[in-house]
Design a protein around this motif. Structure first.
Motif, PDB file in Angstrom:
ATOM      1  N   ARG A 109       0.862  -1.188   0.000  1.00 24.43           N
ATOM      2  CA  ARG A 109       0.000   0.000   0.000  1.00 24.43           C
ATOM      3  C   ARG A 109       0.888   1.223   0.000  1.00 24.43           C
ATOM      4  O   ARG A 109       1.790   1.348   0.836  1.00 24.43           O
ATOM      5  N   ILE A 110       0.618   2.086  -0.956  1.00 25.91           N
ATOM      6  CA  ILE A 110       1.480   3.266  -1.131  1.00 25.91           C
ATOM      7  C   ILE A 110       0.641   4.528  -0.961  1.00 25.91           C
ATOM      8  O   ILE A 110      -0.367   4.717  -1.661  1.00 25.91           O
ATOM      9  N   THR A 111       1.043   5.365  -0.024  1.00 30.84           N
ATOM     10  CA  THR A 111       0.335   6.638   0.158  1.00 30.84           C
ATOM     11  C   THR A 111       0.755   7.590  -0.953  1.00 30.84           C
ATOM     12  O   THR A 111       1.938   7.651  -1.306  1.00 30.84           O
ATOM     13  N   VAL A 112      -0.197   8.326  -1.482  1.00 27.72           N
ATOM     14  CA  VAL A 112       0.114   9.299  -2.539  1.00 27.72           C
ATOM     15  C   VAL A 112       0.862  10.468  -1.899  1.00 27.72           C
ATOM     16  O   VAL A 112       0.369  11.076  -0.951  1.00 27.72           O
ATOM     17  N   GLY A 113       2.039  10.751  -2.412  1.00 24.00           N
ATOM     18  CA  GLY A 113       2.834  11.840  -1.852  1.00 24.00           C
ATOM     19  C   GLY A 113       2.779  13.080  -2.738  1.00 24.00           C
ATOM     20  O   GLY A 113       1.935  13.193  -3.643  1.00 24.00           O
ATOM     21  N   LEU A 114       3.696  13.988  -2.518  1.00 25.06           N
ATOM     22  CA  LEU A 114       3.857  15.143  -3.410  1.00 25.06           C
ATOM     23  C   LEU A 114       4.584  14.658  -4.661  1.00 25.06           C
ATOM     24  O   LEU A 114       5.196  13.573  -4.656  1.00 25.06           O
ATOM     25  N   ALA A 115       4.583  15.468  -5.722  1.00 24.83           N
ATOM     26  CA  ALA A 115       5.181  15.044  -6.990  1.00 24.83           C
ATOM     27  C   ALA A 115       6.606  14.514  -6.800  1.00 24.83           C
ATOM     28  O   ALA A 115       6.950  13.445  -7.311  1.00 24.83           O
ATOM     29  N   GLU A 116       7.411  15.244  -6.012  1.00 27.66           N
ATOM     30  CA  GLU A 116       8.812  14.806  -5.878  1.00 27.66           C
ATOM     31  C   GLU A 116       8.921  13.471  -5.114  1.00 27.66           C
ATOM     32  O   GLU A 116       9.781  12.642  -5.411  1.00 27.66           O
ATOM     33  N   ASP A 117       8.037  13.257  -4.135  1.00 21.96           N
ATOM     34  CA  ASP A 117       8.047  11.986  -3.382  1.00 21.96           C
ATOM     35  C   ASP A 117       7.687  10.836  -4.321  1.00 21.96           C
ATOM     36  O   ASP A 117       8.318   9.772  -4.301  1.00 21.96           O
ATOM     37  N   ASN A 118       6.675  11.075  -5.136  1.00 25.25           N
ATOM     38  CA  ASN A 118       6.192  10.008  -6.015  1.00 25.25           C
ATOM     39  C   ASN A 118       7.221   9.682  -7.096  1.00 25.25           C
ATOM     40  O   ASN A 118       7.399   8.522  -7.459  1.00 25.25           O
TER      41      ASN A 118
END
Ligand SMILES: Cc1ncc(COP(=O)(O)O)c(C=O)c1O
Length: 380
Positions: free
Chosen positions: A357-366
């Motif tokens: 399960r992956i939490t949606v991060g900010l663009a740079e995190d993703n």
């Protein structure tokens, strides 16, 4: 972990209230950033494991907290007057239909302690939030897990399970569900609630409702006295570290819950922060926009990497690790990501060992997640 038999002998002659407590596994939280830094010496950590809001929280919250700092020697308002007023307006309910909690976990616990005894059954879905079966064990009650349908709640089968277990006192439904991100249709949920006896409390856990406003089932509490809606400030409002949640219910149920809860279960800082957060709905809109945009981006990347996923209505996504390479498993990918400073959530505890399960991060995190994942999968 110690086996329940060895715990039992170490405890002796002390005996827990219910034998089921011995088989309880502690809740496995997402690894804290500080822990990874300590263990691997990595300072640049991206945490995508606990469905927290990567944007942070509203700037109004910081102001509200600062105002409380000179008052820390004083107990909080045990009735949470201002926060309850604001929640009543926001949700179009009366103040006496609200119970505040130290996070929504606190409310789930208060609900179980208020209504579920050792002779009772609790019904919940396979792959639903892991705290529900834990609560059944804590109360010494029978936990009835109903097989999921396409990773979501099978409401017809859950209704049948309630009928088959006449001692059922409580049903848990997470909408959207964690960890699968699935969402239920209003009509089906309404039919489900109408199908269960009024002696069964239906707890509707809407921890992720701000990400999926169309899932809002607030109207059910006007129609059914046996429905409780539980919400949190930990997710979209970005206050996970402060621990504030609330329940909406009939006046009678709220009255009972308010007797059971601890007198000061929400801190002074938590009360002020939650009221400020609720008032800033522009922040929630911004959060949702970022989440939606990043969720679409992640879906495209998973497609490109040949990884399956379940369409999610929340701020996380469940990804299937089914790769041709022999030594690649969800566990090995989880560990490899950790070593490179990216924390995601393994789902073995949910009976989903091939999924993360992956939490949606900010663009740079993703981007960091996808780049790291690609390098692990392609071995470069
Ligand atoms: C479905 C669901 N309910 C409740 C909670 C508890 O959240 P909190 O206690 O932070 O409000 C969570 C947290 O992950 C959750 O996913």
């Amino acid at each position: 972990m110690q086996s329940s038999q060895s715990i039992e002998s170490s405890l002796s002659p002390l005996v827990p209230a219910y034998a089921s407590i011995l088989s309880l596994a502690p809740y496995q939280a997402g690894k804290p950033i500080e822990e990874l830094t300590r263990e691997y010496g990595i300072s640049d950590v991206v945490k995508l494991a606990s469905n927290e809001n990567p944007v942070g929280c509203s700037p109004q919250v910081t102001l509200a907290i600062t105002e409380q700092l000179s008052q820390l020697a004083r107990y909080p308002d045990g009735n949470g007057y201002y926060l309850k007023q604001a929640l009543a307006d926001f949700n179009d309910v009366n103040v006496d239909q609200i119970t505040l909690g130290n996070g929504s976990d606190d409310l789930l616990d208060i609900l179980a302690r208020s209504f579920v005894g050792a002779d009772a059954a609790m019904v919940y879905s396979q792959y639903a939030f892991i705290v529900y079966p834990m609560l059944a064990k804590m109360q010494g009650a029978l936990g009835v897990e109903v097989p999921a349908q396409r990773f979501g709640h099978d409401l017809k089968a859950m209704s049948q399970a309630v009928q088959d277990n006449p001692h059922t006192k409580m049903v848990f439904i997470a909408n959207p569900n964690n960890p699968t991100g699935t969402q239920l249709a209003h009509k089906e949920l309404h039919a489900f609630v109408a199908s269960v006896p009024s002696s069964v409390l239906v707890v509707l856990d809407e921890a992720y409702i701000e990400y999926s406003p169309e899932s809002n089932n607030r109207a059910l509490i006007d129609e059914f006295d046996n429905v409780v809606i539980v919400r949190t400030f930990s997710k979209a409002y970005g206050l996970a570290g402060l621990r504030v949640g609330y329940a909406l219910s009939s006046v009678a149920v709220a009255d009972l819950l308010n007797r059971i809860r601890q007198p000061f279960n929400v801190s002074r800082v938590g009360l002020a922060a939650a009221a400020a957060a609720l008032a800033d709905q522009d922040f929630i809109k911004k959060t949702r926009l970022i989440n939606d945009e990043q969720m679409r981006w992640l879906e495209k990347q998973f497609d490109a990497l040949g990884l399956g996923f379940i369409k999610s209505h929340a701020n996380f996504i469940m990804v299937e690790i089914k790769v041709e390479m022999e030594d690649i498993t969800a566990a090995s990918i989880h560990d490899a990501l950790l070593k490179q400073g990216v924390i995601v959530r393994p789902l073995d505890g949910y009976g989903l060992p091939n999924w993360l399960r992956i939490t949606v991060g900010l663009a740079e995190d993703n981007m960091r997640l996808i780049d790291t994942l690609r390098s692990i999968l392609t071995d470069d």
